[in-house]
Design a protein around this motif. Structure first.
Motif, PDB file in Angstrom:
ATOM      1  N   LYS A  94       0.837  -1.198   0.000  1.00  0.00           N
ATOM      2  CA  LYS A  94       0.000   0.000   0.000  1.00  0.00           C
ATOM      3  C   LYS A  94       0.869   1.243   0.000  1.00  0.00           C
ATOM      4  O   LYS A  94       1.998   1.260   0.508  1.00  0.00           O
ATOM      5  CB  LYS A  94      -0.934   0.022   1.204  1.00  0.00           C
ATOM      6  CG  LYS A  94      -0.244   0.044   2.554  1.00  0.00           C
ATOM      7  CD  LYS A  94      -1.276   0.077   3.678  1.00  0.00           C
ATOM      8  CE  LYS A  94      -0.613   0.060   5.051  1.00  0.00           C
ATOM      9  NZ  LYS A  94      -1.599   0.104   6.146  1.00  0.00           N
ATOM     10  N   SER A 107       2.805   7.648   2.987  1.00  0.00           N
ATOM     11  CA  SER A 107       3.049   6.373   3.669  1.00  0.00           C
ATOM     12  C   SER A 107       3.175   5.261   2.652  1.00  0.00           C
ATOM     13  O   SER A 107       2.464   5.237   1.645  1.00  0.00           O
ATOM     14  CB  SER A 107       1.904   6.057   4.646  1.00  0.00           C
ATOM     15  OG  SER A 107       1.726   7.100   5.582  1.00  0.00           O
ATOM     16  N   THR A 108       4.070   4.318   2.934  1.00  0.00           N
ATOM     17  CA  THR A 108       4.222   3.144   2.091  1.00  0.00           C
ATOM     18  C   THR A 108       4.543   1.947   2.969  1.00  0.00           C
ATOM     19  O   THR A 108       5.084   2.094   4.071  1.00  0.00           O
ATOM     20  CB  THR A 108       5.336   3.353   1.041  1.00  0.00           C
ATOM     21  OG1 THR A 108       5.421   2.204   0.192  1.00  0.00           O
ATOM     22  CG2 THR A 108       6.684   3.555   1.717  1.00  0.00           C
ATOM     23  N   GLY A 109       4.187   0.757   2.508  1.00  0.00           N
ATOM     24  CA  GLY A 109       4.442  -0.431   3.317  1.00  0.00           C
ATOM     25  C   GLY A 109       3.865  -1.679   2.703  1.00  0.00           C
ATOM     26  O   GLY A 109       3.305  -1.671   1.599  1.00  0.00           O
ATOM     27  N   SER A 123       0.780  -5.596   9.283  1.00  0.00           N
ATOM     28  CA  SER A 123       1.254  -4.567   8.360  1.00  0.00           C
ATOM     29  C   SER A 123       2.524  -3.915   8.892  1.00  0.00           C
ATOM     30  O   SER A 123       2.724  -3.780  10.104  1.00  0.00           O
ATOM     31  CB  SER A 123       0.173  -3.499   8.146  1.00  0.00           C
ATOM     32  OG  SER A 123      -0.093  -2.811   9.357  1.00  0.00           O
ATOM     33  N   CYS A 124       3.368  -3.508   7.954  1.00  0.00           N
ATOM     34  CA  CYS A 124       4.559  -2.716   8.245  1.00  0.00           C
ATOM     35  C   CYS A 124       4.470  -1.460   7.388  1.00  0.00           C
ATOM     36  O   CYS A 124       4.291  -1.550   6.171  1.00  0.00           O
ATOM     37  CB  CYS A 124       5.836  -3.480   7.937  1.00  0.00           C
ATOM     38  SG  CYS A 124       6.098  -4.938   8.960  1.00  0.00           S
ATOM     39  N   GLU A 125       4.577  -0.303   8.018  1.00  0.00           N
ATOM     40  CA  GLU A 125       4.353   0.946   7.300  1.00  0.00           C
ATOM     41  C   GLU A 125       5.375   1.995   7.696  1.00  0.00           C
ATOM     42  O   GLU A 125       5.670   2.177   8.884  1.00  0.00           O
ATOM     43  CB  GLU A 125       2.940   1.458   7.598  1.00  0.00           C
ATOM     44  CG  GLU A 125       2.572   2.766   6.919  1.00  0.00           C
ATOM     45  CD  GLU A 125       1.137   3.165   7.199  1.00  0.00           C
ATOM     46  OE1 GLU A 125       0.906   4.366   7.435  1.00  0.00           O
ATOM     47  OE2 GLU A 125       0.251   2.284   7.196  1.00  0.00           O
ATOM     48  N   TYR A 126       5.905   2.677   6.685  1.00  0.00           N
ATOM     49  CA  TYR A 126       6.822   3.790   6.916  1.00  0.00           C
ATOM     50  C   TYR A 126       6.191   5.041   6.318  1.00  0.00           C
ATOM     51  O   TYR A 126       5.661   5.010   5.201  1.00  0.00           O
ATOM     52  CB  TYR A 126       8.182   3.549   6.264  1.00  0.00           C
ATOM     53  CG  TYR A 126       9.092   4.756   6.336  1.00  0.00           C
ATOM     54  CD1 TYR A 126       9.766   5.070   7.514  1.00  0.00           C
ATOM     55  CD2 TYR A 126       9.246   5.595   5.232  1.00  0.00           C
ATOM     56  CE1 TYR A 126      10.589   6.189   7.595  1.00  0.00           C
ATOM     57  CE2 TYR A 126      10.072   6.716   5.297  1.00  0.00           C
ATOM     58  CZ  TYR A 126      10.739   6.997   6.482  1.00  0.00           C
ATOM     59  OH  TYR A 126      11.538   8.095   6.567  1.00  0.00           O
ATOM     60  N   SER A 127       6.239   6.143   7.040  1.00  0.00           N
ATOM     61  CA  SER A 127       5.662   7.396   6.558  1.00  0.00           C
ATOM     62  C   SER A 127       6.642   8.533   6.785  1.00  0.00           C
ATOM     63  O   SER A 127       7.443   8.525   7.725  1.00  0.00           O
ATOM     64  CB  SER A 127       4.333   7.697   7.261  1.00  0.00           C
ATOM     65  OG  SER A 127       4.525   7.897   8.649  1.00  0.00           O
TER      66      SER A 127
END
Length: 434
Positions: A94, A107-109, A123-127
């Motif tokens: 996403k 945000s991406t992950g 989920s793993c997400e970096y923003s």
């Protein structure tokens, strides 16, 4: 034709396309169709079941086929229903954008969906934000598919942000547990357990000493309860309805940070003639320090002012300052009165006119370490003494149906020494506004 007069009963239900999804949650979701006694109720029950299947977090498509039942025990009014489903892919990715506190974030992950067959998600997400904020979250979510729509989630996170109005940078690393449920229609509650190690550092050599002395490490362990009631007909430009958010937080279960914090956010909307709307808003918060070997720091305190609350002032430009740095306070309140109107000379109900509003506003508020007593009249005088007041008008635009952008001309009318008023045009973007 009167569909209620047509006798019909569902005798068999098929669910085609299941692979990872467990049978028990599917059976509990579709069993209501067997209670229908006529064709109209059959159609309604099938529609409800299809909607519930779509909300399980297991399927990306749900189709329905209805046929007469041809089994050996078939009744004259017997019906066979087939739900054709397509499960979500196990692995997904996403990327999205969001706005809040006058900042945009990308945000991406990646995520794993329907891991154990009951709608679980990892989920793993970096923003990264436009104001040098960044965060990393690893979150596991477990829905329980009950009448209260209960969801349990746990997160391990790292979050960094800057507060240039106060001259510090903050880095948080922690673990978070959240239990969310609906206690009534349009009423959601959350219980949050948060343990976080925080590190505050100075942004520059010009950071005030009052901020510098609070720099360093701290450990906060807190339990928070949130109550949200939203009966508005729209999130961005409501024309009617009430919204109420209450937060109560107790910090001090462990670590060196300890306080009791209470916050309330209320909004009331009333329709006026010619599609105009009058809106009243109230924000308030109180922080009570715990004195038993506990402390709190600048990041726990309240600040006020800026394009998202009391307009006509710089970001956090109201209240105690030291060498140009906002210090925050233990108590605040803010109120706003707005009148919204559609854009003139545009077709009413069109896609463009729905996204824009003209508005005029009056904002007021106060922030400080107020000392209150049992004398309510004296308390009221303390809270309104040296209050700030601004007014203006501007243009607001809906952004994605969940946030809005404002361009306003603001005139600060009442302000105090040390404040940072901002006379003229002011730009704001956020999901919440006063």
């Amino acid at each position: 034709m009167d569909l209620q007069a047509l006798k019909a009963r569902v005798q068999r239900v098929h669910v085609d396309g299941l692979a990872r999804t467990k049978d028990d949650i599917v059976i509990s979701t579709v069993k209501d169709v067997f209670t229908a006694q006529d064709f109209q109720s059959v159609i309604l029950k099938i529609h409800e079941v299809r909607a519930r299947l779509s909300k399980l977090g297991c399927f990306k498509e749900v189709g329905v086929f209805i046929d007469t039942y041809q089994g050996p025990d078939a009744l004259d009014e017997g019906i066979e229903v087939t739900f054709e489903v397509r499960e979500l892919n196990l692995l997904g990715a996403k990327i999205n954008t969001s706005v809040g506190n006058n900042e945009g974030t990308v945000s991406t992950g990646g995520l794993l969906k329907n891991i154990f067959g009951r709608g679980e998600e990892l989920s793993c997400e970096y923003s990264h934000g436009t104001k040098k904020s960044s965060s990393f979250f690893t979150t596991f979510t477990k829905p329980f598919h009950n009448e209260a729509s209960t969801v349990l989630s746990s997160s391990i996170y790292q979050q960094g942000s800057e507060a240039p109005w106060s001259g510090y940078r903050e880095l948080d690393r922690g673990i978070l547990f959240t239990l969310a449920f609906n206690s009534a229609p349009q009423v959601q509650q959350k219980l949050v357990l948060d343990g976080v190690w925080r590190y505050l550092s100075c942004l520059s050599r010009s950071t005030a000493f009052a901020v510098r002395e609070q720099a360093g490490h701290s450990l906060k362990s807190a339990l928070r309860h949130e109550l949200s009631i939203d009966k508005r007909d729209d999130v961005v430009f409501p024309t009617d309805g009430v919204a109420l958010n209450v937060k109560n937080e107790l910090a001090g279960l462990g670590g060196d940070i300890g306080f009791l914090k209470n916050e309330v956010d209320m909004q009331v909307n009333l329709p006026l003639p010619k599609e105009m709307v009058i809106q009243g808003s109230l924000l308030a918060g109180h922080l009570l320090p715990l004195r038993n070997n506990k402390t709190h720091c600048i990041t726990d305190r309240f600040t006020l002012g800026g394009p998202t609350n009391v307009r006509g002032f710089e970001m956090c430009g109201i209240g105690p300052h030291s060498d140009g740095c906002a210090l925050g306070a233990e108590m605040y309140w803010a109120a706003g009165l707005h009148i919204y109107s559609p854009l003139p000379l545009l077709h009413r109900g069109g896609s463009i006119s729905d996204k824009f509003r003209l508005h005029a506003f009056v904002n007021t508020g106060n922030v400080g370490d107020f000392v209150l007593t049992n004398n309510y009249r004296e308390n009221l005088r303390v809270l309104v003494r040296e209050m700030r007041l601004s007014y203006g008008a501007g243009l607001a635009m809906s952004l994605g149906g969940f946030a809005r952008v404002e361009l306003n001309y603001c005139i600060p009318l009442m302000f105090q020494r040390g404040d940072r008023p901002s006379h003229g045009l002011q730009f704001g973007v956020s999901t919440t506004f006063l």
